[in-house]
Design a protein around this motif. Structure first.
Motif, PDB file in Angstrom:
ATOM      1  N   TYR A   4      61.489 -15.357  -0.713  1.00 13.93           N
ATOM      2  CA  TYR A   4      60.281 -16.220  -0.779  1.00 13.93           C
ATOM      3  C   TYR A   4      60.471 -17.710  -1.076  1.00 13.93           C
ATOM      4  O   TYR A   4      60.076 -18.785  -0.625  1.00 13.93           O
ATOM      5  CB  TYR A   4      59.568 -15.456  -2.032  1.00 13.93           C
ATOM      6  CG  TYR A   4      58.312 -16.358  -2.087  1.00 13.93           C
ATOM      7  CD1 TYR A   4      56.985 -16.183  -1.556  1.00 13.93           C
ATOM      8  CD2 TYR A   4      58.004 -17.101  -3.326  1.00 13.93           C
ATOM      9  CE1 TYR A   4      55.802 -16.936  -1.822  1.00 13.93           C
ATOM     10  CE2 TYR A   4      56.997 -17.947  -3.615  1.00 13.93           C
ATOM     11  CZ  TYR A   4      55.863 -17.973  -2.739  1.00 13.93           C
ATOM     12  OH  TYR A   4      54.770 -18.513  -2.765  1.00 13.93           O
ATOM     13  N   LEU A   8      60.052 -21.252   1.050  1.00 10.33           N
ATOM     14  CA  LEU A   8      59.593 -22.483   0.253  1.00 10.33           C
ATOM     15  C   LEU A   8      60.684 -23.725   0.675  1.00 10.33           C
ATOM     16  O   LEU A   8      59.923 -24.589   0.805  1.00 10.33           O
ATOM     17  CB  LEU A   8      59.124 -22.108  -0.990  1.00 10.33           C
ATOM     18  CG  LEU A   8      58.073 -21.338  -1.217  1.00 10.33           C
ATOM     19  CD1 LEU A   8      57.747 -21.367  -2.720  1.00 10.33           C
ATOM     20  CD2 LEU A   8      56.781 -21.770  -0.592  1.00 10.33           C
ATOM     21  N   LYS A   9      61.877 -23.245   0.492  1.00 10.90           N
ATOM     22  CA  LYS A   9      62.857 -24.361   0.856  1.00 10.90           C
ATOM     23  C   LYS A   9      62.774 -25.109   1.991  1.00 10.90           C
ATOM     24  O   LYS A   9      63.030 -26.193   2.199  1.00 10.90           O
ATOM     25  CB  LYS A   9      64.274 -23.745   0.288  1.00 10.90           C
ATOM     26  CG  LYS A   9      64.532 -23.669  -1.096  1.00 10.90           C
ATOM     27  CD  LYS A   9      65.964 -23.267  -1.357  1.00 10.90           C
ATOM     28  CE  LYS A   9      66.047 -22.964  -2.906  1.00 10.90           C
ATOM     29  NZ  LYS A   9      67.572 -22.252  -3.032  1.00 10.90           N
ATOM     30  N   TYR A  11      60.351 -25.904   3.955  1.00 13.24           N
ATOM     31  CA  TYR A  11      58.825 -26.176   3.776  1.00 13.24           C
ATOM     32  C   TYR A  11      58.035 -26.274   5.190  1.00 13.24           C
ATOM     33  O   TYR A  11      57.241 -25.575   5.391  1.00 13.24           O
ATOM     34  CB  TYR A  11      58.437 -27.120   2.773  1.00 13.24           C
ATOM     35  CG  TYR A  11      56.997 -27.276   2.632  1.00 13.24           C
ATOM     36  CD1 TYR A  11      56.382 -26.582   1.579  1.00 13.24           C
ATOM     37  CD2 TYR A  11      56.352 -27.960   3.320  1.00 13.24           C
ATOM     38  CE1 TYR A  11      55.119 -26.510   1.217  1.00 13.24           C
ATOM     39  CE2 TYR A  11      54.966 -28.154   2.870  1.00 13.24           C
ATOM     40  CZ  TYR A  11      54.514 -27.403   1.862  1.00 13.24           C
ATOM     41  OH  TYR A  11      53.042 -27.530   1.785  1.00 13.24           O
ATOM     42  N   PHE A  26      58.346 -12.514   2.071  1.00 17.42           N
ATOM     43  CA  PHE A  26      57.513 -13.704   2.092  1.00 17.42           C
ATOM     44  C   PHE A  26      55.907 -13.312   2.001  1.00 17.42           C
ATOM     45  O   PHE A  26      55.259 -13.704   1.036  1.00 17.42           O
ATOM     46  CB  PHE A  26      57.902 -14.893   3.034  1.00 17.42           C
ATOM     47  CG  PHE A  26      56.808 -16.137   2.773  1.00 17.42           C
ATOM     48  CD1 PHE A  26      57.084 -17.116   1.768  1.00 17.42           C
ATOM     49  CD2 PHE A  26      55.712 -16.381   3.851  1.00 17.42           C
ATOM     50  CE1 PHE A  26      56.231 -17.995   1.718  1.00 17.42           C
ATOM     51  CE2 PHE A  26      54.932 -17.373   3.512  1.00 17.42           C
ATOM     52  CZ  PHE A  26      55.282 -18.216   2.541  1.00 17.42           C
ATOM     53  N   SER A  30      53.337 -13.516  -1.223  1.00 16.54           N
ATOM     54  CA  SER A  30      52.124 -14.391  -1.027  1.00 16.54           C
ATOM     55  C   SER A  30      51.066 -13.478  -1.183  1.00 16.54           C
ATOM     56  O   SER A  30      50.044 -14.046  -1.829  1.00 16.54           O
ATOM     57  CB  SER A  30      52.240 -15.098   0.510  1.00 16.54           C
ATOM     58  OG  SER A  30      53.246 -15.849   0.547  1.00 16.54           O
ATOM     59  N   TYR A  59      46.429 -22.508  -3.549  1.00 15.74           N
ATOM     60  CA  TYR A  59      47.748 -21.849  -3.376  1.00 15.74           C
ATOM     61  C   TYR A  59      47.689 -21.702  -1.719  1.00 15.74           C
ATOM     62  O   TYR A  59      48.942 -21.897  -1.000  1.00 15.74           O
ATOM     63  CB  TYR A  59      48.007 -20.446  -4.046  1.00 15.74           C
ATOM     64  CG  TYR A  59      49.098 -19.502  -3.354  1.00 15.74           C
ATOM     65  CD1 TYR A  59      50.501 -20.086  -3.828  1.00 15.74           C
ATOM     66  CD2 TYR A  59      48.947 -18.395  -2.422  1.00 15.74           C
ATOM     67  CE1 TYR A  59      51.375 -19.239  -3.443  1.00 15.74           C
ATOM     68  CE2 TYR A  59      49.825 -17.883  -2.287  1.00 15.74           C
ATOM     69  CZ  TYR A  59      51.425 -18.225  -2.648  1.00 15.74           C
ATOM     70  OH  TYR A  59      52.313 -17.459  -2.218  1.00 15.74           O
ATOM     71  N   VAL A  63      50.637 -23.277   0.592  1.00 15.72           N
ATOM     72  CA  VAL A  63      51.751 -22.457   1.294  1.00 15.72           C
ATOM     73  C   VAL A  63      51.381 -22.379   3.051  1.00 15.72           C
ATOM     74  O   VAL A  63      51.995 -21.488   3.762  1.00 15.72           O
ATOM     75  CB  VAL A  63      51.852 -21.004   0.821  1.00 15.72           C
ATOM     76  CG1 VAL A  63      52.529 -20.788  -0.592  1.00 15.72           C
ATOM     77  CG2 VAL A  63      50.775 -20.220   0.753  1.00 15.72           C
ATOM     78  N   PRO A  66      54.718 -23.250   5.086  1.00 16.23           N
ATOM     79  CA  PRO A  66      55.815 -22.321   5.151  1.00 16.23           C
ATOM     80  C   PRO A  66      55.386 -21.288   5.782  1.00 16.23           C
ATOM     81  O   PRO A  66      56.141 -20.603   6.437  1.00 16.23           O
ATOM     82  CB  PRO A  66      56.045 -22.068   3.695  1.00 16.23           C
ATOM     83  CG  PRO A  66      55.432 -23.457   3.042  1.00 16.23           C
ATOM     84  CD  PRO A  66      54.322 -23.846   3.670  1.00 16.23           C
ATOM     85  N   THR A  67      54.315 -20.703   5.598  1.00 14.84           N
ATOM     86  CA  THR A  67      53.719 -19.497   6.322  1.00 14.84           C
ATOM     87  C   THR A  67      53.682 -19.768   7.918  1.00 14.84           C
ATOM     88  O   THR A  67      54.040 -18.766   8.648  1.00 14.84           O
ATOM     89  CB  THR A  67      52.185 -19.019   5.893  1.00 14.84           C
ATOM     90  OG1 THR A  67      52.227 -18.942   4.543  1.00 14.84           O
ATOM     91  CG2 THR A  67      51.769 -18.000   6.562  1.00 14.84           C
TER      92      THR A  67
END
Length: 138
Positions: A4, A8-9, A11, A26, A30, A59, A63, A66-67
């Motif tokens: 996860y 996020l890193k 992004y 992930f 999520s 939220y 995300v 990233p998703t």
């Protein structure tokens, strides 16, 4: 949790490839985070009348990139264009079709989208640690 954080890193990275493990962990974390934030929204009274809430909406917005990025990289791992994520827009069956595509094993070896993210485990490269069961080691 590592998978996860790794997503996020990266992004807004839309190039390269993502393993099944990276994508599905992930998605799992999520969903868990969304459920927890929805519960907190309901407890503190910030939920909307038609579902969702302030925290869960923030939220989801945080995300979103990233998703999309990990979904595109997942399609790249199966040797498909990232545009295949738009199949989710087809009513009723689009998301089922996408789940089938995302659940398929990625292609072994390099492809046009980048090097194989599982190469170290598949072929037992030095320093990679133990190979996953079911893959030959050299």
């Amino acid at each position: 949790m590592q998978w996860y954080i790794d997503v996020l890193k990266k992004y807004a990275v839309f190039s390269g490839r993502a393993r099944r493990k990276e994508y599905w962990f992930f998605v799992l974390f999520s969903i868990i985070a969304s459920l927890i934030l929805g519960l907190v929204d309901r407890i503190i009274g910030t939920d909307y009348a038609n579902g969702g809430g302030v925290l869960s909406s923030l939220y989801s917005l945080a995300v979103l990139l990233p998703t999309i990025g990990v979904a595109i990289r997942r399609m790249h791992d199966t040797n498909r264009s990232g545009w295949w994520i738009l199949i989710n827009l087809i009513p009723c069956i689009g998301w089922i079709w996408f789940i089938v595509l995302a659940a398929q094993e990625g292609g072994a070896g390099d492809n046009q989208y980048g090097p194989d993210p599982k190469a170290a485990e598949r072929f037992g490269q030095p320093g990679a640690g133990p190979a996953e069961p079911g893959y030959p080691t050299v």
